[in-house]
Design a protein around this motif. Structure first.
Motif, PDB file in Angstrom:
ATOM      1  N   VAL A 259       0.834  -1.198   0.000  1.00 33.81           N
ATOM      2  CA  VAL A 259       0.000   0.000   0.000  1.00 33.81           C
ATOM      3  C   VAL A 259       0.866   1.244   0.000  1.00 33.81           C
ATOM      4  N   GLY A 260       0.900   1.893  -1.164  1.00 33.54           N
ATOM      5  CA  GLY A 260       1.648   3.132  -1.300  1.00 33.54           C
ATOM      6  C   GLY A 260       0.832   4.157  -2.042  1.00 33.54           C
ATOM      7  N   ALA A 261       1.500   5.112  -2.643  1.00 35.62           N
ATOM      8  CA  ALA A 261       0.816   6.197  -3.330  1.00 35.62           C
ATOM      9  C   ALA A 261      -0.101   5.658  -4.424  1.00 35.62           C
ATOM     10  N   GLY A 262      -1.351   6.090  -4.379  1.00 35.34           N
ATOM     11  CA  GLY A 262      -2.310   5.735  -5.413  1.00 35.34           C
ATOM     12  C   GLY A 262      -2.975   4.385  -5.257  1.00 35.34           C
ATOM     13  N   PHE A 263      -2.532   3.566  -4.305  1.00 35.63           N
ATOM     14  CA  PHE A 263      -3.110   2.223  -4.158  1.00 35.63           C
ATOM     15  C   PHE A 263      -4.521   2.347  -3.571  1.00 35.63           C
ATOM     16  N   PRO A 264      -5.523   1.714  -4.194  1.00 37.40           N
ATOM     17  CA  PRO A 264      -6.892   1.858  -3.701  1.00 37.40           C
ATOM     18  C   PRO A 264      -7.171   0.941  -2.503  1.00 37.40           C
ATOM     19  N   VAL A 265      -7.858   1.477  -1.504  1.00 38.20           N
ATOM     20  CA  VAL A 265      -8.233   0.720  -0.310  1.00 38.20           C
ATOM     21  C   VAL A 265      -9.676   1.087   0.062  1.00 38.20           C
ATOM     22  N   LEU A 266     -10.501   0.076   0.169  1.00 42.37           N
ATOM     23  CA  LEU A 266     -11.882   0.255   0.636  1.00 42.37           C
ATOM     24  C   LEU A 266     -11.956  -0.264   2.064  1.00 42.37           C
ATOM     25  N   VAL A 267     -12.418   0.567   2.979  1.00 37.74           N
ATOM     26  CA  VAL A 267     -12.438   0.245   4.407  1.00 37.74           C
ATOM     27  C   VAL A 267     -13.876   0.139   4.885  1.00 37.74           C
ATOM     28  N   PHE A 285      -3.006   4.626   5.859  1.00 35.57           N
ATOM     29  CA  PHE A 285      -2.800   4.387   4.429  1.00 35.57           C
ATOM     30  C   PHE A 285      -3.006   5.675   3.627  1.00 35.57           C
ATOM     31  N   ARG A 286      -3.981   6.481   4.039  1.00 38.93           N
ATOM     32  CA  ARG A 286      -4.213   7.754   3.357  1.00 38.93           C
ATOM     33  C   ARG A 286      -2.992   8.662   3.463  1.00 38.93           C
ATOM     34  N   ALA A 287      -2.351   8.636   4.616  1.00 37.46           N
ATOM     35  CA  ALA A 287      -1.166   9.461   4.818  1.00 37.46           C
ATOM     36  C   ALA A 287      -0.015   9.041   3.915  1.00 37.46           C
ATOM     37  N   ARG A 288      -0.023   7.794   3.468  1.00 37.46           N
ATOM     38  CA  ARG A 288       1.003   7.330   2.520  1.00 37.46           C
ATOM     39  C   ARG A 288       0.673   7.712   1.083  1.00 37.46           C
ATOM     40  N   GLY A 289      -0.490   8.300   0.880  1.00 38.43           N
ATOM     41  CA  GLY A 289      -0.897   8.658  -0.464  1.00 38.43           C
ATOM     42  C   GLY A 289      -1.836   7.667  -1.116  1.00 38.43           C
ATOM     43  N   ALA A 290      -2.266   6.658  -0.368  1.00 41.54           N
ATOM     44  CA  ALA A 290      -3.209   5.684  -0.916  1.00 41.54           C
ATOM     45  C   ALA A 290      -4.568   6.340  -1.157  1.00 41.54           C
TER      46      ALA A 290
END
Length: 348
Positions: A259-267, A285-290
């Protein structure tokens, strides 16, 4: 922006998936009324002679319902619940020690050979076999000690929707009566109306954000883990989008390295003791740019408040089903006809 659909594709509100998922509230209301006496009688028997443990057996979306059953039974009743691999009985033919256990088989069709073989073996080994099944004259229904009919009616879209939520509803009705919990029993009465409200929620940011995606993680925990598993499956089968479901605790053991910049994550944040930690992980994860979409009370994806935390996964998935139907069409997929898949998968 209006969808530019391929020739011959149904409109968003005309897919079988949309129409069948929209029926869920009525299905659940009728199911609760029809099954009340059967479930209450079974619950009384289970209180009088508690099983030493519960074993579930299912595949696909039904197995995600079994995940929900595990967490609900363990948190509400304190009875260890485990998933039995169908291949144990159908391929390995291993003898099982199930004397006095409760064996819950969950199936839409009730005719998959491996599930039937395991139900037969469980019954022969001394377990009480309970079938949660949609097709009431199926082989599984005929061999079960107790049938809890899902009552979802015909489901023609390959992607299961109302039958999955009917499975969860059957599970929570059984646990509410088994525990004889006034709060949970009262909450059942509110579920159909809450499902109607959940169907109206606007999750369009998810379809907008994942229109060009290739991979994503879906996170949940505890009672919400089965919902994450179901969502990940629907991304794959209806949208051609590779998605993996993880517990928000388990994802820290290696997968989060992706999980890095631009990686999509649904929580999916469950409104209980697991919720704050799950939301916090999404923010990390948002703070990493996800790219993060959070289904929570104050998240990007609105949720209908559940009258009991145990009902929250059903409302989350109902809102998700409308969004995934729209996303599939936006990505050029007909959600009713996923490639290479059939409505009934018969494994041995």
């Amino acid at each position: 922006m209006p969808l530019a659909l391929p020739a011959g594709f149904p409109a968003e509100t005309e897919t079988l998936m949309f129409q069948e998922a929209a029926q869920t509230a009525d299905v659940v209301a009728a199911q609760f009324a029809r099954n009340r006496d059967t479930v209450a009688a079974l619950a009384a028997q289970l209180r009088a002679a508690p099983p030493p443990f519960v074993a579930t057996c299912a595949r696909g979306s039904s197995d995600h319902a079994a995940t929900y059953a595990k967490y609900l039974i363990e948190t509400q009743l304190g009875i260890v619940t485990a998933s039995l691999s169908p291949s144990i009985g159908s391929v390995y033919e291993a003898p099982l020690r199930l004397e006095g256990a409760l064996f819950i088989a969950i199936s839409q069709s009730g005719k998959s050979p491996d599930l039937l073989r395991n139900a037969e073996a469980a019954k022969a080994a001394g377990a009480r076999v309970v079938a949660l099944v949609n097709v009431e004259d199926s082989p599984l229904a005929r061999l079960a000690d107790t049938v809890i009919a899902l009552g979802a009616g015909p489901e023609k879209s390959v992607a299961a929707t109302k039958s999955y939520l009917a499975s969860l509803a059957a599970i929570v009705q059984l646990v509410a009566h088994w525990k004889d919990d006034p709060a949970l029993l009262a909450a059942l009465d509110t579920l159909p109306q809450s499902l109607r409200a959940a169907w109206q929620q606007d999750w369009s940011p998810l379809a907008d954000g994942l229109a060009e995606a290739r991979n994503l993680f879906v996170l949940g925990r505890g009672l919400g883990l089965g919902a994450a598993q179901e969502a990940a499956l629907k991304f794959k089968e209806t949208c051609g989008l590779h998605a993996e479901a993880y517990s928000s605790a388990e994802v820290k053991h290696g997968p989060m390295a992706l999980v890095g910049a631009g990686f999509p994550v649904l929580v999916f944040a469950q409104p209980d003791e697991t919720g704050a930690g799950t939301v916090a992980l999404g923010e990390e994860f948002r703070a990493r740019g996800a790219q993060v979409w959070t289904a929570a009370g104050n998240g990007e994806l609105p949720l209908v408040p559940a009258s009991h935390a145990a009902l929250a996964p059903l409302l989350t998935i109902q809102s998700f089903y409308r969004a995934i139907n729209a996303l599939a069409l936006r990505r050029g997929h007909n959600p009713d006809l996923p490639p290479h898949l059939n409505k009934v998968t018969e494994t041995v």
